[in-house]
Design a protein around this motif. Structure first.
Motif, PDB file in Angstrom:
ATOM      1  N   PRO A 144       0.826  -1.219   0.000  1.00  0.00           N
ATOM      2  CA  PRO A 144       0.000   0.000   0.000  1.00  0.00           C
ATOM      3  C   PRO A 144       0.860   1.270   0.000  1.00  0.00           C
ATOM      4  CG  PRO A 144      -0.789  -1.587   1.626  1.00  0.00           C
ATOM      5  CD  PRO A 144       0.522  -2.115   1.137  1.00  0.00           C
ATOM      6  N   GLU A 145       1.947   1.235   0.761  1.00  0.00           N
ATOM      7  CA  GLU A 145       2.834   2.397   0.829  1.00  0.00           C
ATOM      8  C   GLU A 145       3.513   2.634  -0.528  1.00  0.00           C
ATOM      9  OE1 GLU A 145       5.790   1.959   3.951  1.00  0.00           O
ATOM     10  OE2 GLU A 145       7.013   3.443   2.855  1.00  0.00           O
TER      11      GLU A 145
ATOM     12  N   ARG B  32      -5.482   2.754  -7.787  1.00  0.00           N
ATOM     13  CA  ARG B  32      -6.319   3.911  -8.128  1.00  0.00           C
ATOM     14  C   ARG B  32      -6.570   3.944  -9.640  1.00  0.00           C
ATOM     15  NH1 ARG B  32      -2.196   6.467  -5.501  1.00  0.00           N
ATOM     16  NH2 ARG B  32      -1.619   7.382  -7.504  1.00  0.00           N
TER      17      ARG B  32
ATOM     18  N   LYS C 269       1.289   4.122  -3.311  1.00  0.00           N
ATOM     19  CA  LYS C 269       0.801   5.500  -3.149  1.00  0.00           C
ATOM     20  C   LYS C 269       1.292   6.426  -4.259  1.00  0.00           C
ATOM     21  CE  LYS C 269       0.180   6.149   1.721  1.00  0.00           C
ATOM     22  NZ  LYS C 269       0.967   6.512   2.910  1.00  0.00           N
ATOM     23  N   SER C 270       2.602   6.397  -4.507  1.00  0.00           N
ATOM     24  CA  SER C 270       3.187   7.340  -5.471  1.00  0.00           C
ATOM     25  C   SER C 270       3.318   6.743  -6.880  1.00  0.00           C
ATOM     26  CB  SER C 270       4.569   7.772  -4.984  1.00  0.00           C
ATOM     27  OG  SER C 270       5.411   6.624  -4.904  1.00  0.00           O
TER      28      SER C 270
ATOM     29  N   GLN D 186      -3.803   4.941 -12.235  1.00  0.00           N
ATOM     30  CA  GLN D 186      -2.601   4.109 -12.360  1.00  0.00           C
ATOM     31  C   GLN D 186      -2.715   3.142 -13.544  1.00  0.00           C
ATOM     32  OE1 GLN D 186      -2.769   2.695  -8.278  1.00  0.00           O
ATOM     33  NE2 GLN D 186      -1.001   3.989  -7.730  1.00  0.00           N
TER      34      GLN D 186
END
Lengths: 377, 377
Positions: free
Chosen positions: A140-141, A170, A144-145, A173
């Motif tokens: 998950p981390e 998301r 994020k980016s 992406q």
């Protein structure tokens, strides 16, 4: 004429070789400078026009020096290959095609293929996060980016991984995969992800030194525009892009991979049962048979699991192979009846099918066989 | 950094290429001098020791110049190939190994293979008389001064020609043939000729540029001593001699030629029936499949009659092919049952059979595939 004269001539040849090699070194240094210049100008490491120019320059110089042009072109192509290696993902920085922020996540990025692409992305200004069996807690981390998410895992777990990944993705992406079968995988990506979907199939192994001229198949399935920069990024790395639909890809791969590997595998296992003296066989071989035997031998140095996966990946493959075996059975009858007429008729029909490719193959394989001959002692 | 800088660097590279090529020209001129020196010293055009030295010198210079040694060796091997071409049968004079008088008669000497050997014999100080369908009326005259008589005609008429020739032969004449099947031909030569008998099988096609490193199989059947000079003559031309019995030869050729050609032919005829888009297939291919497709394509650019002759030349071949087809049928069952365990077991058994050849093939074919990649645009 005494032996001393021959020795003198050979010493002159050795000195000349030393000079040639010094110039080859100088060429490499200049190529490194050119690579930096290209990067700063936002150009690809590989330029088809420049290669064409260098080779045509060779032709001119061949004429001037009364040397065979095929000879100089062969030498120069080998020199160019070495230059392209200087511009590989590990040694060289490339322009970044994604202008906004955004990183890359490679699931299975510690495998051979994942590592190559991680290198290229990193040397093009992307942060790359890779994880395999372990590391899911950090997913998950990492995500994020991320702008690009690539699934690079064995084919039999690809769909499960896509499912597991999807709740964390998301819509902005881009989801990609590297598997050698496209229809079911792309379908799963469409089902479990709402954003852009781009199927990829790099047509090379993890042993390549540079992506220059390597084929990457692209299967854009949703929002092609969103992943345009990524395709451009592959081009900047030197890859040849071949875009097609999932079905076109899979139909071609059934022939290119499944059928061909089955044929090679079957020849190898039969030879093992026959158990001829391999050394004798090699020493008695023509260059063409040495090459064919080598193509068989190399398969068995690799991972059986990989080949089983490719050959047995679909009912379509298995049906194709069954048709092939039936066709071979019919050809056996031709041989048993020593039916030269039928053999010749089918031979000529197949020549028509291959068209100019048959003659081209004869010419090009001639140069490959000559290279094989160079290797002999 | 502006585009001008890149252009400057490229101009420097072009100048450097010009210098390299001038030195390659100088090397060729020196090699021609060395060739004359070798001829005068009665040495072979090809020296394994000299080649080994040149390549090890390359390794030293690679270290000195911090260049990859594989790169320099590849370049130098290509340069050496060009040197060996300067010492081919059409361009170069060789020492004559037969010290007494004696000429050469080649029956079928106007075919591709006959012409190559005629060139080599002529450039080694032998008179060569060739005749085909026509010219039999002159045979008794030609044969008068002959020491070597070579039958180089299609396999299906070889025994008839031997019969027809035999009443004109003397016991001091060496009778040879070039056919790809040895047992029945050598048997006929023994039956119809009383003098020395030497079966020969040149393992290359009429398109070779030089005999350096090309394999010639020798099957000495009677009075081996009498034909020693002839074998030595082949060696002086650069050929690699592989001596064996007629049976050893034929057993190996059933695998090397008949089985392999059958397999390639069957794959090609199946592809023709499948009729995929060949251009699409090529553009989607990995280097390895392009090479495999090329090996198939090249067969069909050649003479169907030649391949029918080789594949159907004996009951032994046909039996071998039948066993092969049965073996493939068994492998099909493995695929239909998706039986990965059996596949893997047979795969690993075959890997054992190939031994270190599997790994060697993977390495060597890697260099061949890279060469194929050099050819792409």
């Amino acid at each position: 004429m005494i032996i001393k004269d021959l020795e003198d001539i050979r010493n002159k040849i050795d000195d000349n070789d030393r000079e040639i090699i010094t110039l080859l070194k100088k060429r490499q240094d200049l190529v490194k400078q050119a690579a930096v210049a290209k990067k700063n100008l936002g150009l690809s490491a590989y330029s088809q026009d420049r290669e064409a120019y260098v080779l045509s320059h060779c032709e001119e110089l061949a004429l001037e020096n009364e040397l065979p042009k095929g000879f100089l072109k062969d030498v120069m192509k080998r020199v160019l290959r070495e230059s392209y290696k200087l511009c590989s993902g590990t040694d060289f920085n490339f322009p970044r095609m994604l202008k906004e922020d955004g990183d890359v996540v490679i699931v299975g990025g510690n495998g051979g293929m994942g590592r190559i692409f991680a290198n290229y992305f990193e040397n093009s200004g992307y942060k790359v996060f890779s994880f395999g069996h372990r590391g899911w807690d950090k997913a998950p981390e990492y995500l994020k980016s991320a702008k690009i998410v690539i699934v690079s895992v064995p084919i039999d777990i690809t769909i499960d991984i896509i499912k597991k990944l999807s709740p964390m993705l998301r819509e902005d992406q881009i989801l990609c995969d590297f598997t050698s079968v496209k229809a079911p995988i792309v379908e799963a990506m469409m089902k479990y992800h709402k954003g852009p979907v781009l199927g990829l199939h790099p047509m090379f192994g993890p042993d390549v030194k540079s992506l220059v001229k390597q084929v990457v198949v692209t299967v854009p399935e949703r929002d092609e525009k969103a992943s345009e920069f990524l395709v451009e990024q592959l081009r900047i790395w030197g890859a040849t892009i071949c875009k097609c639909s999932a079905k076109e890809h899979d139909d071609a791969m059934a022939i290119i991979q499944a059928l061909r590997h089955f044929s090679t595998y079957s020849y190898g296992t039969f030879l093992q049962k026959l158990a001829p003296d391999l050394e004798k066989l090699k020493s008695l071989s023509s260059p063409i048979y040495r090459l064919e035997l080598m193509m068989v031998g190399r398969l068995f140095a690799q991972d059986p699991r990989l080949y089983a996966d490719i050959i047995m990946s679909s009912k379509h493959n298995s049906d194709l192979i069954e048709n092939f075996v039936n066709s071979i059975k019919a050809e056996l009858e031709v041989v048993k009846n020593a039916d030269v007429d039928t053999f010749t008729e089918r031979f000529l029909k197949t020549r028509d099918f291959f068209g100019k490719f048959a003659e081209e193959s004869l010419a090009e394989s001639g140069s490959i066989l000559a290279k094989l001959q160079d290797e002999r002692k």
